[in-house]
Structures are given as structure tokens and as C-alpha cells.
Scaffold this active site. Structure first.
Site, mmCIF file in Angstrom:
data_model
loop_
_atom_site.group_PDB
_atom_site.id
_atom_site.type_symbol
_atom_site.label_atom_id
_atom_site.label_comp_id
_atom_site.label_asym_id
_atom_site.label_seq_id
_atom_site.Cartn_x
_atom_site.Cartn_y
_atom_site.Cartn_z
ATOM 1 N N GLU A 244 0.813 -1.226 0.000
ATOM 2 C CA GLU A 244 0.000 0.000 0.000
ATOM 3 C C GLU A 244 0.845 1.274 0.000
ATOM 4 O O GLU A 244 0.658 2.170 0.826
ATOM 5 C CB GLU A 244 -0.967 -0.009 1.188
ATOM 6 C CG GLU A 244 -1.867 -1.235 1.160
ATOM 7 C CD GLU A 244 -2.882 -1.276 2.294
ATOM 8 O OE1 GLU A 244 -2.771 -0.476 3.236
ATOM 9 O OE2 GLU A 244 -3.794 -2.125 2.225
ATOM 10 N N GLU B 174 -5.998 -10.488 -1.934
ATOM 11 C CA GLU B 174 -6.821 -10.338 -0.716
ATOM 12 C C GLU B 174 -8.299 -10.208 -1.073
ATOM 13 O O GLU B 174 -8.997 -9.313 -0.576
ATOM 14 C CB GLU B 174 -6.373 -9.105 0.085
ATOM 15 C CG GLU B 174 -4.909 -9.106 0.463
ATOM 16 C CD GLU B 174 -4.477 -7.888 1.266
ATOM 17 O OE1 GLU B 174 -5.333 -7.166 1.797
ATOM 18 O OE2 GLU B 174 -3.254 -7.666 1.356
#
Ligand code: XIL
Length: 359
Positions: free
Chosen positions: A163, A270
């Protein structure tokens, strides 16, 4: 053992009701051995690894163990391989739970996928207490990566940088790591340290909202270019795929195809499909569940359509609703393919069909 019965596929009425009732039907099976696999084992129908996240506590839950053994061939620690667990305030490292997860994966013939080495969201006391000199901070950073990746040598891969792109896609995020070691440099350095510790692990960058924020996808792709140009041993690209049931058709396919242009392995890393976050108005629970099943199927089909050498793994961020981080956030969400009893929901059946190449 693997529950390989494929009865009731496509899903029986009981399964559909099980999905609709969700947590209300939360009665544990008394006998985990009698688990009826309601969809064929996902790991067998898919011609690539199928993964799930895991927390060490789930290893003590026989129902979870049977479900995981049946359907998945790779495990990603949900949080116990992050700094938040491993790094203690005094700078020492604790590995009890990640070791348990690694042992479970090994004993069950599953791959272990490491997650996540460098994440803007975490700045442990153990690092904050280091003196301000860049040298000592940088050494501690290198040592951390060497210790963790070295300990789990043999893992299929690692999320090295997680991220890094700003929420709205406008540049990169600030973090403790960026401010002390440089915005691009801390990432390059992490990839190098991880490669030195385990040359065979496939090293990933990983991010989210790439399907819904075009600018974020562009920035992510430019960052990948920059890392590769700087010589970072970046081997793979992660697309978290935390999406919702209102996701526009085609969005996942476009995103994966864009990322695949680098020619590197792709990890759909994910996946979950929230019902409560759905932005498009969808009338009622059953419409939402049908939309959710459609999104799961689209994710599987888009991933399955990638070139074989680029299909690293297809990972679910939770198997049963009660295990999902989104349900911990909002108790009325039902974002994953199996309900709380472990019964397959329509999403699981749609997923199984699409993973098998059936659309
Ligand atoms: C989440 C876990 O699911 C939670 O249990 C934890 O408390 C916070 O992190 N992107 C990621 C994952 O890369 O590490 C996050 O996992 C979900 C979003």
C-alpha cells in the site's frame, strides 16, 4: 484429509438459505470429520494456487482447518507476520504465532505467502525508539527484513511493500520508512534485503482500490516502472481486490490486464466482496448476494484468463464470514464465500465454476 465430495453442486436450496441466513445460522458442526464439501475443492478445480488468509487462532478450530485443507493450497498470515505482531517495544522480535502458521502450512503441504514487510500503516515503538541517525535506522530496517524473510525461507513469496500509493492515487504515501530512508529508496532497499535473505521467494508490491480509482492504478504502474528502473528485484504484482458487490462489470478484468502488461506474476492477493459497502443501489439481500456471486466469478475468470506463467495465486481474504475483517468492522456484512457454519454460499459455487473455467 480432504473433503472431496462434490454433491450438491450447483448449490442446493439449503446452501442458498445458509448464505441468506448468514450469522443467524451460526451453529458449529459437532463433527468436523463429517464435513460435506458443498462445492468441489477450489484448489483442485483451479489450475493455479488458491489461497486464504489465516490467523494462528484458527488453527485451533477444527472446522476452519477442514475448510482450509479442502479448498486452499496457500496461506497468507492475516496480521501475525506484520511488524505490529513481530516487533516488540524493546526492538526484539517474536515469532511464536508466525512459526505456528508456517508449521501448519508445511505439515499440510500448503505454500506460505509472507505478508507484509513494509507497510506505511505500521510504525512500531521498537523502530521509533531507535536514535535518529539514518545509519542505525537503516541497519535495523535491513536486519528486520533479513531476520523475517530468512526465518521463513522457502515461502512462495512476500509482500515486500504494501500500500505505497496514496489513497486517491496522488503520489505515494508518507510513512516512517519514507521519511527516514527516502520515498523510493526505502522500497528499493526492502526489495534488495528480501532478495538477499531468500533469493527464491517471489517478491511483490501490493495495493488496493486499483479497480475503482483509475488514477491510483496509473500511479501504481508508474511506481512499478520506477522500482524496476532503479534495479529493485521486484518479481510480482499484487492486486488486493477488496471490492464490493456493486463493482462495475469489466473493472476487474481491465485492472488485471493492465497490471499483466509488465509480464510479471500477478497475485490476486486479498479478495473479498463486501455487501454493505456496495455503492450501487441493489434491491435487497438476494440481489446483493447474486451481485456478489457475479463479482467473485468475474474475479476468478479474469485471473484464469491471464497467461499461465503470470498466475501466481488467487487468494481469498477469509473463508467464513465470521472470520472476515469486514465483519469485525460491520457485523451485518457477509463478504466471503462460505457462511459461518462453513457452508458454501452462492458466491462459492460461482467461484468454483469460474475457477474451473466454466465462466
Ligand atoms: C487487515 C486484517 O484483515 C486485519 O485483521 C488487521 O487488523 C488489519 O489488516 N490490506 C492489507 C491487509 O494488506 O493486511 C489488511 O488486513 C486488509 C487491507
Amino acid at each position: 484429509m480432504t473433503g472431496t465430495s462434490s454433491r450438491a453442486f450447483p448449490p442446493s436450496r439449503r446452501l442458498v438459505l445458509g448464505g441468506a441466513l448468514g450469522l443467524a445460522a451460526c451453529n458449529r458442526r459437532a463433527d468436523a470429520q463429517a464435513w460435506p464439501a458443498e462445492v468441489p475443492p477450489l484448489k483442485h478445480v483451479a489450475p493455479f494456487p488458491v489461497g486464504s488468509c489465516v490467523q494462528a487462532g484458527q488453527l485451533d478450530d477444527p472446522d476452519w482447518v477442514v475448510l482450509a485443507r479442502t479448498h486452499v493450497s496457500q496461506l497468507t498470515p492475516e496480521w501475525e507476520m506484520k511488524m505490529e505482531y513481530i516487533v516488540q517495544d524493546d526492538g526484539s522480535l517474536r515469532f511464536d504465532r508466525p512459526d505456528r502458521i508456517a508449521a501448519f502450512a508445511r505439515e499440510n503441504g500448503m505454500r506460505l505467502f509472507g505478508h507484509a514487510l513494509v507497510w506505511y500503516a505500521q510504525k512500531p515503538e521498537g523502530f521509533l525508539r531507535l536514535d535518529e541517525s539514518r545509519v542505525s535506522f537503516g541497519k535495523a530496517y535491513d536486519n528486520y527484513i533479513a531476520a523475517v524473510v530468512g526465518r521463513y525461507r522457502g515461502a512462495s513469496g512476500w509482500d515486500v511493500v504494501n500500500e505505497a500509493v496514496a489513497e486517491d492515487g496522488d503520489g505515494w504515501r508518507d510513512s516512517l520508512w519514507a521519511s527516514r530512508l527516502g520515498d523510493l529508496d526505502h522500497m528499493v532497499r526492502a526489495f534488495r534485503a528480501a532478495k538477499a535473505a531468500d533469493p527464491d521467494a517471489v517478491l511483490f508490491i501490493n495495493d488496493y482500490n486499483l479497480e475503482t480509482i483509475p488514477r491510483k492504478l496509473e500511479t501504481y504502474m508508474r511506481l512499478i516502472d520506477r522500482l524496476l528502473a532503479a534495479g529493485a528485484p521486484l518479481d510480482g504484482i499484487g492486486c488486493q481486490t477488496h471490492v464490493d458487490a456493486g463493482l462495475a462489470e469489466g473493472a476487474l478484468e481491465r485492472t488485471l490486464n493492465a497490471l499483466a502488461r509488465f509480464g510479471l506474476p500477478i497475485h490476486l492477493s486479498e479478495l473479498d466482496v463486501s455487501l454493505v459497502r456496495a455503492r450501487r443501489p441493489l434491491a435487497g439481500r438476494s440481489a446483493l448476494e447474486a451481485a456478489q456471486a457475479r463479482v467473485y466469478a468475474e474475479a476468478a475468470a479474469a485471473f484464469a484468463a491471464l497467461p499461465r506463467s503470470q498466475r501466481f495465486a488467487f487468494t481469498l481474504w477469509g473463508l467464513r464470514d465470521g472470520d472476515s475483517w469486514l465483519v469485525r468492522e460491520n457485523a451485518s456484512d457477509r463478504p466471503v464465500p462460505f457462511d459461518n457454519t462453513g457452508a458454501a454460499k452462492p458466491a462459492a459455487a460461482a467461484l468454483a465454476r469460474a475457477l474451473a473455467g466454466g465462466g
